[in-house]
Design an enzyme around this catalytic site. Structure first.
Site: not given
Ligand code: ZN
Length: 509
Positions: A268-269, A272, A298
């Site tokens: 997830h990170e 980003h 996101e």
């Molecule tokens: Zn996030």
């Protein structure tokens, strides 16, 4: 005009200083969450607010306004997607917004947030909403005053939403969220009836934390996260933070007893961080550098975490090395069992723990409640009741205490209505982009199965990353997919995926 290039340079110099100050503040924040000793809190908050104040004063100065006035006519007429016209358009939007908020309202809102936070903590600990209610009332009032100062035509929430998701309207989001609700509430109920179809006990069998960290760091590199321009550290709450295209970091946490936390958090990170690593060098240190919105940011993390990282081709590729790394907990487990386990869906009270299907319901509920409090149709004292009855109707759960209900996260202790819908916008944008990426990359699944993520990352770089903040979320989506934000691709995706996982009868679409 003879002087245009000189004035443009002058403006860019100021904007670069503002960007440096903001990035230095972000680095202090990163340090606070990773390595700072507890005793540093007081001086850190002073340093942080000094840097942000200097950035704000410099950015909202008359000098910036004057240069924009002088340059807008000429540069604003260049092609819409040119760096110059985009710089004028986006800087003007940021500048007008920042100037419309009186400095004392901004500092009052910041102060109210830090005053409210310990009361939220205490209220949550004692599971007693009434201890927090007066502070939330104050925060609702401040959100309303901010909306009034920014101005709006129809709904006060429009003004707040526009700060985070430029160009989005409350009514449009309401329509999209209604569509989601109609599709997802029955799906959640269908899954609940077939809950036994998936067993995820394997995820809790005990995975060595050091090995998990090493495996995750290696995996995100394979996805395309460039560690020469990034790094991974530990923190209580995982986040990613970027200080320029050459330095986009992620943090993670690890739990021996729950496999998902470290690996999916890291994916997830890194989603980003890869977004930040892909932004054009040519727009660095200007207001064009950064995510198009929290929702678009996101979309990049959720796309890699869920649409890629929870897919079957992904685990066809990675499961053999995962099993070799963790032979004991994965003894007798095959890739299909593991794929099913990481996709288990079940209603839960807490958003951050929610799976793909139920997640948006948590966001939707909060979007509705924020709107109602802002417009005065819901009194703060009645919030827990409204929260609980909606959790019942959307997720089928009975909330028995405020701790798991309206007090569950820190979010409402700060003055930031309007940011929350970004979590759902991210899911929808991710699915909408993925639908188009699949059309453009017909071999995507076999590429993922081979561990070749470069074509997908390249597609995202071209369609999303390099543009930074040049376009609003809807402009970006129109350019990348031919349509503004729509829930249809996400709904189709979850119906198909979870319909198959839970052997549900085909839902008419
Ligand atoms: Zn996030």
């Amino acid at each position: 005009m003879a002087n245009t290039s000189g004035k443009l340079q002058e403006l860019k110099n100021i904007l670069a200083e503002v960007s440096d100050l903001e990035r230095a503040a972000a680095l202090l924040e990163w340090d606070q969450e990773t390595y700072m000793p507890p005793g540093g809190v007081q001086s850190r908050s002073e340093q942080f607010s000094t840097l942000l104040r200097l950035a704000h004063v410099r950015f909202t100065s008359d000098a910036v306004g004057g240069l924009l006035d002088d340059l807008e006519d000429e540069l604003g007429g260049r092609p819409y997607d040119s760096d110059e016209a985009s710089l004028m358009r986006v800087t003007r939007r940021d500048y007008d917004q920042a100037r419309r908020l009186p400095a004392d309202l901004v500092s009052e809102a910041a102060r109210a947030g830090s005053v409210a936070q310990p009361h939220w903590q205490k209220a949550r600990k004692e599971s007693n909403f009434s201890l927090f209610a007066p502070y939330l009332e104050k925060n609702v009032e401040l959100n309303r005053r901010i909306a009034d100062a920014l101005g709006y035509q129809e709904r006060p929430y429009d003004a707040l939403l526009d700060r985070y998701e430029p160009g989005m309207k409350t009514a449009d989001l309401e329509a999209i969220f209604e569509e989601l609700k109609r599709a997802i509430v029955p799906l959640i109920a269908d899954i609940a009836r077939n809950a036994d179809a998936i067993d995820d006990r394997v995820l809790h069998k005990g995975f060595d934390p050091d090995l998990q960290l090493a495996y995750a760091a290696d995996l995100v590199k394979r996805l395309g996260y460039d560690m020469e321009r990034g790094r991974q550290d530990l923190s209580t709450h995982p986040f990613s933070s970027a200080f320029g295209p050459g330095d986009a970091r992620i943090t993670t946490r690890v739990s021996r007893d729950f496999f998902n936390e470290c690996l999916f958090g890291s994916i997830h990170e890194s989603g980003h961080a890869m977004y930040n690593q892909g932004m054009g060098q040519d727009i660095d240190r200007t207001p064009l550098w950064g995510g198009a919105s929290p929702g678009v940011h996101e979309s990049q993390s959720r796309l890699w975490e869920n649409l890629v990282g929870r897919s079957r081709p992904f685990w066809r590729h990675f499961f053999p090395s995962l099993r070799a790394t963790f032979p004991e907990p994965l003894h007798g487990v095959d890739e299909e069992v593991f794929y099913r386990a990481v996709n288990r869906s079940y209603p839960s009270f807490i958003r951050v723990e929610a799976d793909e299907v139920t997640y948006n319901m948590h966001v939707l509920l909060r979007f509705e409640l924020e709107n109602e409090m802002l417009e005065g149709t819901l009194k703060v004292k009645d919030l827990p009741e409204a929260w609980n009855s909606r959790v019942k109707s959307y997720l089928g759960l009975n909330v028995t205490n405020d701790r798991e209900g309206a007090l569950q996260d820190i979010h409402w202790s700060s003055v930031s209505f309007g940011i929350f819908p970004g979590y759902t916008i991210g899911n929808l944008v991710g699915a909408q982009l993925m639908e188009k990426a699949r059309q453009d990359l017909p071999d995507l699944d076999s590429q993922v199965e081979r561990g070749d993520f470069a074509p997908l990352l390249g597609w995202l770089r071209r369609s999303v990353h390099r543009h930074g903040r040049k376009f609003t979320p809807n402009e970006l989506l129109e350019r990348a997919t031919g349509k503004p934000l729509t829930a249809a691709p996400w709904i189709a995706y979850v119906r198909q995926k979870f319909g198959a996982l839970y052997a549900l009868q085909k839902v008419p679409s």
